[in-house]
Design a protein around this motif. Structure first.
Motif, PDB file in Angstrom:
ATOM      1  N   TYR A  51       0.843  -1.184   0.000  1.00  0.00           N
ATOM      2  CA  TYR A  51       0.000   0.000   0.000  1.00  0.00           C
ATOM      3  C   TYR A  51       0.887   1.245   0.000  1.00  0.00           C
ATOM      4  O   TYR A  51       1.983   1.235   0.545  1.00  0.00           O
ATOM      5  N   GLN A  76       0.690   5.279   1.272  1.00  0.00           N
ATOM      6  CA  GLN A  76      -0.082   6.209   2.078  1.00  0.00           C
ATOM      7  C   GLN A  76       0.576   7.584   2.062  1.00  0.00           C
ATOM      8  O   GLN A  76       1.759   7.708   2.390  1.00  0.00           O
ATOM      9  N   GLN A 124      -4.149  10.902   4.263  1.00  0.00           N
ATOM     10  CA  GLN A 124      -4.967  10.071   3.385  1.00  0.00           C
ATOM     11  C   GLN A 124      -4.992   8.629   3.855  1.00  0.00           C
ATOM     12  O   GLN A 124      -4.118   8.190   4.598  1.00  0.00           O
ATOM     13  N   ALA A 125      -5.994   7.902   3.387  1.00  0.00           N
ATOM     14  CA  ALA A 125      -6.058   6.469   3.640  1.00  0.00           C
ATOM     15  C   ALA A 125      -5.046   5.746   2.760  1.00  0.00           C
ATOM     16  O   ALA A 125      -4.621   6.271   1.721  1.00  0.00           O
ATOM     17  N   PRO A 126      -4.646   4.561   3.152  1.00  0.00           N
ATOM     18  CA  PRO A 126      -3.766   3.774   2.279  1.00  0.00           C
ATOM     19  C   PRO A 126      -4.442   3.463   0.948  1.00  0.00           C
ATOM     20  O   PRO A 126      -5.667   3.385   0.859  1.00  0.00           O
ATOM     21  N   TYR A 153       3.639   0.502   2.860  1.00  0.00           N
ATOM     22  CA  TYR A 153       3.464  -0.597   3.805  1.00  0.00           C
ATOM     23  C   TYR A 153       3.262  -1.909   3.048  1.00  0.00           C
ATOM     24  O   TYR A 153       2.543  -1.948   2.048  1.00  0.00           O
TER      25      TYR A 153
END
Lengths: 108, 121
Positions: free
Chosen positions: A37, A39, A43-45, A88
């Protein structure tokens, strides 16, 4: 529980300079069920790569994933300015789901 | 287009309770497992809980087992997280996330914008 260790913690590069991010698992990830992911602050992933090497819908081909078993890599071939963010890895092959601690890709 | 809207966060004291909601749109809600993932301020991501498409199977991280309850209302396309006996270490942004499958072993392909829960005296 599978522990994921990402390295380096911070990667300082210039735009266009190849980025190689590592994710190492404490035991083999079942079916290579590993994702990456991205990020950005506030913000969201966002899903980039699933099943270790498959690009998610709409993800540019400068992002690629590789690896199997316990060693996985995310490569950004020529990072654009918008690619500087935190990355991540996460495994979804064993319970509980676990995440790596993240690698921050910053502009040098 | 898939859309997940998280809500319900707030400031509360240790030992308190809170219910988070996540309203989904743009896909057939009952066909996908759903999840909660949290992120403490300045920290990494931590999986909290998952629920199958039917709601018949639920899973929890050890850190919240016995205190949090995940549920869903498929008639309202809404996911919930009931949080009881809250602790300071539960302080985080809570994200709902959709999986790409009806069952548990699947990746998260869409995320809500997150809702902040702060537990402090």
């Amino acid at each position: 529980e599978i522990v994921l260790t990402q390295s380096p913690g911070t990667l300082s590069l210039s735009p266009g300079e190849r980025a190689t991010l590592s994710c190492r698992a404490s035991q083999s990830v079942s079916n290579n069920y590993l994702v990456w992911y991205q990020q950005k602050p506030g913000q969201a992933p966002r899903l980039l790569i699933y099943a270790a090497s498959s690009r998610a819908t709409g993800i540019p081909d400068r992002f690629s994933g590789s690896g199997s078993g316990t060693d996985f890599t995310l490569t950004i071939s020529r990072p654009e300015p918008e690619d500087f963010a935190v990355y991540y890895c996460q495994q979804y092959g064993s319970s509980p789901y676990t995440f790596g601690q993240g690698t921050k890709l910053e502009i040098k | 287009e898939v859309h997940l809207v998280d809500s319900g966060g707030g400031l509360l004291q240790p030992g308190g309770s809170l219910r988070l909601s996540c309203v989904a749109s743009g896909f057939t809600f009952t066909n996908y497992a759903m999840n909660w993932v949290r992120q403490a301020p300045g920290k990494g991501l931590e999986w909290v809980s998952s629920i199958s498409g039917s709601g018949g199977s639920v899973y929890y991280a050890d850190s919240v087992k016995g205190r949090f309850t995940i549920s869903r209302d498929n008639s309202k396309d809404t996911l919930y997280l009931q949080m009881n006996s809250l602790r300071a270490e539960d302080t985080a942004i809570y994200y709902c996330a959709k999986t790409n499958s009806v069952s548990y072993y699947a990746y998260f392909d869409y995320w809500g914008q997150g809702t902040l829960v702060t537990v402090s005296s």
